[in-house]
Design an enzyme around this catalytic site. Structure first.
Site, PDB file in Angstrom:
ATOM      1  CD  GLN A 116       6.605  -5.380  -9.773  1.00 53.06           C
ATOM      2  OE1 GLN A 116       5.875  -5.955  -9.599  1.00 53.06           O
ATOM      3  NE2 GLN A 116       6.857  -4.459 -10.661  1.00 53.06           N
ATOM      4  CG  HIS A 118       3.921  -8.115  -4.965  1.00 52.15           C
ATOM      5  ND1 HIS A 118       3.437  -7.101  -6.129  1.00 52.15           N
ATOM      6  CD2 HIS A 118       4.782  -8.844  -5.714  1.00 52.15           C
ATOM      7  CE1 HIS A 118       4.186  -7.535  -7.133  1.00 52.15           C
ATOM      8  NE2 HIS A 118       5.167  -8.239  -7.025  1.00 52.15           N
ATOM      9  CD  GLU A 153       6.497 -11.553  -8.290  1.00 57.83           C
ATOM     10  OE1 GLU A 153       7.394 -10.893  -8.894  1.00 57.83           O
ATOM     11  OE2 GLU A 153       5.301 -11.072  -8.335  1.00 57.83           O
ATOM     12  CG  HIS A 275      10.258  -8.030  -6.491  1.00 57.75           C
ATOM     13  ND1 HIS A 275       9.181  -7.822  -5.802  1.00 57.75           N
ATOM     14  CD2 HIS A 275       9.671  -8.482  -7.661  1.00 57.75           C
ATOM     15  CE1 HIS A 275       8.319  -7.868  -6.060  1.00 57.75           C
ATOM     16  NE2 HIS A 275       8.206  -8.436  -7.506  1.00 57.75           N
ATOM     17  NE  ARG A 294       4.019  -0.305 -11.620  1.00 65.66           N
ATOM     18  CZ  ARG A 294       2.730  -0.843 -11.692  1.00 65.66           C
ATOM     19  NH1 ARG A 294       2.093   0.116 -10.619  1.00 65.66           N
ATOM     20  NH2 ARG A 294       2.240  -1.528 -12.322  1.00 65.66           N
TER      21      ARG A 294
END
Length: 418
Positions: A116, A118, A153, A275, A294
Site C-alpha cells: 500500500q 499513503h 507512520e 510498503h 493498495r
C-alpha cells in the site's frame, strides 16, 4: 466554553477523576492477517477464536479508544473535544484543528498485509474534497480518502519483523527477473529500456498489476523459492504467495526493499512510500488518518492509476527514524510534526508536557504526574493531557510513550472560556 476557574468542578461533576490521567480501552481490529494470540496475551486475555490484527490506542473517529465515564464508554476523540486546549495544548489544538494528531497501535502479523501507499497532505485534501463533492459515503468501499490528512507512520519491532518499504536498486531487480526466464522477459525488457530508474519502476508496476491472478509468471516466481540462495525479495514474494496464491502483487514485492527488523529496530514510511508489513509484532505510531491505496496482496480494490500518481517510484534505501538513547529511554523521531515515540526499558524517564499516551508492554509501569500516581499492568494504557505538565514513567519492564514532538507541544493548556 468553560472558564479555567470552573474546569475542575465541571469535570468532577461529570465523574472525571482528578489529574486528567485517563485509562484507555483499546479498539481491536479483527483483520484476517492478524494473530489469535499476541494481542490477547498483551491484554491479559485468552487467545481469540478469530485473528486480532491491531489494537488502537488513539482518537480516530472511526475507531477511537474509549474511557469509562458516566457509566458509559466515551471515545477519546469526544473527551478531547470537550477541552482541546487542556488536552492538547493551545499550539497543538490550533495546528491540528482540535484533534489528537497521532494514533498508537500494536500490530500482530501472521500473514502479509496488503502492499500500500499513503497520500501527501495536499493529495489527501484534494481527494477528500472530490469524493465529498461526489457524495460517496465515508464508509463506502468505493471511498479512498476518508479524511484530509496524510498518513506517515513508524514501526518499532517488538519481535523479529519482516518489512517491505520503497523500491530496491534496479540491478538487483533485473537479476531476479532473469531467473524467471522467458516468463520474465517482457518485464525485464521494460526495466532495461526505461529512460530513468523512476520510469522503469513505474512501467514495471503498471505492467505487473495488469496481470490476471494466477498468471504464469506468478507461478514461475513461486517456484524460485526452492532455487539455490534466493534473494531476500524472492523469499518475501514467495512467502506472500503462500498467503495470497496467484496474486500478481507478489511481483511488486519483488521490486521492493526488504528489511529484517530486530526487536527495537524501526522503519519510517513517509508520504508516497510503497510498503507492506509481512510478519512479526510491532508498535506503530502514525498520523491520525485512514487513507490507504493498495497495490496487491489483498482481495480489496486496487486503484492502479491512483497508486502510480501517489507513489514515489525512485529506488532508494528504506528510511529509518532518528534514534537517540539516553539511560533507560530511546527516542524515535521522524521528519513529521504529528508524532514521536519514546521507549523506556528497565528505568524511568521524565516526559515533557504534551498530549501523551503511555502503554505498558512488559511488566508494570508507574505514571506519576503532579496530581496523581497511576500503576499500569502489562497491556494497560492511559491518556495524559498537556495540562498535566511533566510526567515520570518508571518501569522494570518495557513501556512506550506516544507524543507530539517537543517543538509542537509548547503552548499553554489552560482552559479558556467566554
Amino acid at each position: 466554553m468553560i472558564g479555567s476557574n470552573m474546569a475542575t468542578a465541571y469535570w468532577a461533576r461529570r465523574g472525571w477523576h482528578d489529574g486528567w490521567v485517563y485509562s484507555l480501552n483499546p479498539s481491536l481490529q479483527n483483520y484476517a492477517w492478524g494473530r489469535t494470540d499476541s494481542i490477547p496475551e498483551l491484554l491479559g486475555s485468552e487467545p481469540s477464536d478469530t485473528p486480532v490484527a491491531e489494537a488502537w490506542w488513539g482518537a480516530h473517529p472511526a475507531s477511537p479508544a474509549t474511557v469509562d465515564c458516566d457509566d458509559q464508554a466515551l471515545g477519546l476523540d469526544v473527551l478531547i473535544d470537550r477541552d482541546p486546549n487542556h488536552a492538547l495544548g493551545v499550539d497543538v489544538a490550533q495546528e491540528f484543528d482540535g484533534r489528537l494528531p497521532f494514533l498508537l497501535k500494536v500490530l500482530a502479523i501472521d500473514a502479509p498485509l496488503s502492499i500500500q501507499v499513503h497520500p501527501s497532505m495536499e493529495q489527501a485534501a484534494e481527494g477528500f474534497d472530490i469524493e465529498e463533492a461526489a457524495g460517496i459515503p465515508p464508509t463506502s468501499p468505493a471511498r479512498t480518502f476518508r479524511d484530509r490528512s496524510h498518513k506517515p507512520e513508524m514501526i518499532v519491532a517488538l519481535t523479529p519483523m519482516t518489512v517491505l518499504a520503497g523500491f530496491r536498486d534496479l540491478p538487483g531487480l533485473r537479476g531476479d527477473l532473469h531467473l524467471l526466464g522467458k516468463d520474465g522477459a517482457a518485464l525485464l525488457e521494460l526495466v532495461e529500456n526505461a529512460e530513468s530508474p523512476a520510469s522503469a519502476v513505474t512501467a514495471y508496476i503498471r505492467s505487473v498489476l495488469a496481470l490476471p491472478r494466477g498468471a504464469h509468471v506468478v507461478t514461475t516466481l513461486a517456484s524460485l523459492n526452492s532455487s539455490a540462495d534466493p534473494s531476500a525479495q524472492v523469499r518475501a514474494a514467495c512467502s506472500a504467495l503462500a498467503s495470497h496464491p496467484g496474486d500478481p502483487g507478489a511481483l511488486v514485492a519483488l521490486a521492493m526493499n526488504v528489511l529484517y527488523l530486530r526487536p527495537g529496530s524501526a522503519c519510517f514510511v513517509g508520504d508516497g512510500t510503497v510498503h507492506s508489513y509481512q510478519s512479526g509484532v510491532g508498535v506503530e505510531i502514525m498520523a491520525n488518518s485512514d487513507n490507504v491505496v493498495r497495490a496487491g496482496l489483498t482481495p480489496k480494490p486496487i486503484n492502479v492509476p491512483l497508486l502510480l500518481d501517489l507513489m514515489n517510484a525512485v529506488p532508494a534505501t528504506a528510511e529509518r527514524p532518528e534514534r537517540v538513547t539516553e539511560g533507560a529511554v530511546t527516542i524515535y523521531s521522524a521528519p513529521v510534526a504529528e508524532f514521536e515515540l519514546a521507549s523506556v526499558s528497565g528505568g524511568d524517564w521524565t516526559a515533557p508536557a504534551g498530549p501523551r499516551i503511555v502503554l505498558s508492554l512488559a511488566g508494570s509501569t508507574t505514571v506519576t504526574s503532579a496530581d496523581e500516581e497511576r500503576e499500569l499492568a502489562c497491556g494497560e494504557a492511559v491518556f495524559v493531557p498537556f495540562g498535566d505538565g511533566e510526567i515520570t514513567v518508571r518501569t522494570p519492564g518495557h513501556a512506550v510513550i506516544a507524543s507530539v514532538p517537543l517543538s509542537a507541544a509548547r503552548g499553554t493548556g489552560a482552559p479558556t472560556g467566554d
